[in-house]
Design a protein around this motif. Structure first.
Motif, short mmCIF file in Angstrom:
data_model
loop_
_atom_site.label_atom_id
_atom_site.label_comp_id
_atom_site.label_asym_id
_atom_site.label_seq_id
_atom_site.Cartn_x
_atom_site.Cartn_y
_atom_site.Cartn_z
N ASN A 123 0.81 -1.22 0.00
CA ASN A 123 0.00 0.00 0.00
C ASN A 123 0.84 1.27 0.00
O ASN A 123 0.40 2.31 -0.49
N ASP A 158 -3.75 -11.00 0.94
CA ASP A 158 -3.51 -9.55 1.09
C ASP A 158 -3.46 -9.16 2.57
O ASP A 158 -2.61 -8.36 2.97
N GLU A 212 0.02 -7.84 4.27
CA GLU A 212 0.06 -6.46 4.78
C GLU A 212 0.43 -6.45 6.26
O GLU A 212 1.24 -5.63 6.70
#
Length: 197
Positions: free
Chosen positions: A55, A165, A169
């Motif tokens: 991100n 994901d 993360e």
């Protein structure tokens, strides 16, 4: 981005759980490979890699270890856990014993690290008629054990990306935080040495 820079920004994940829960199929689905019914149980461990953009825009190498869940390979799984920044524990929704054994897998992980991020995959959610573990039961278990739960299907590609994901993360954030702490300690140590020079 050159290979050396990617190597310095890598995280390692492990997929653990009983055999025949679909761990290899889960990994293959995440890597974009075609689902097959002809999978055989892994002997030992298999390593796969994927380059991902986080991100914050950082490109990292995700190294994923697919472990055999059979008890005689338990020491292999433990060794792999020690070198991981994130863990996926998988069970099969059509196999109650694999769900009951999740608590043992979680204990194994937490004996090695109490802070490692973990997500729980209830795999084979496409097998509606053969389901042995209800969603509410699995969610309650996950909440009680402070892990994030995803109902997945490697065959139908349901929630595989979302689950990966999430763990990637979390593992990345933890790795960045730990690197930051180490850097601060190093700078403090250097400043201390200069002070006494």
């Amino acid at each position: 981005m050159n290979e050396e820079k990617i190597k310095r920004k890598a995280i390692r994940l492990s997929i653990i759980g009983d055999s025949k829960t679909g761990k290899t199929s889960i990994l293959n689905c995440f890597l974009g490979q075609k689902f097959t019914f002809d999978m055989v149980s892994n002997i030992g461990i298999d390593k796969q890699e994927k380059i991902m953009k986080m991100n914050d825009g950082t490109e990292i190498k995700v190294i994923i270890w697919d472990t055999a869940g059979q008890e005689r390979f338990h020491s292999i799984s433990s060794g792999t856990i020690k070198n991981s920044q994130g863990i996926i524990v998988a069970f099969a929704l059509d196999d109650l014993s694999s769900f009951n054994n999740v608590i043992t897998w979680l204990q194994d992980v937490r004996e090695i690290s109490t802070s490692i991020p973990i997500v729980l995959f209830g795999n084979k959610c496409d097998l509606v008629d053969n389901r042995k573990v209800e969603k509410e039961e699995a969610e309650e278990f996950a909440n009680n054990n402070e892990v994030t739960y995803f109902e997945t299907s490697a065959k139908e590609n349901i929630n595989i990306k979302e689950g990966f994901d999430k763990i990637i993360e979390e593992a990345y954030k933890k790795a960045v935080y730990e690197e930051s702490i180490k850097l601060q300690a190093k700078k403090a140590d250097e400043a201390k040495k200069k002070k006494f020079c």
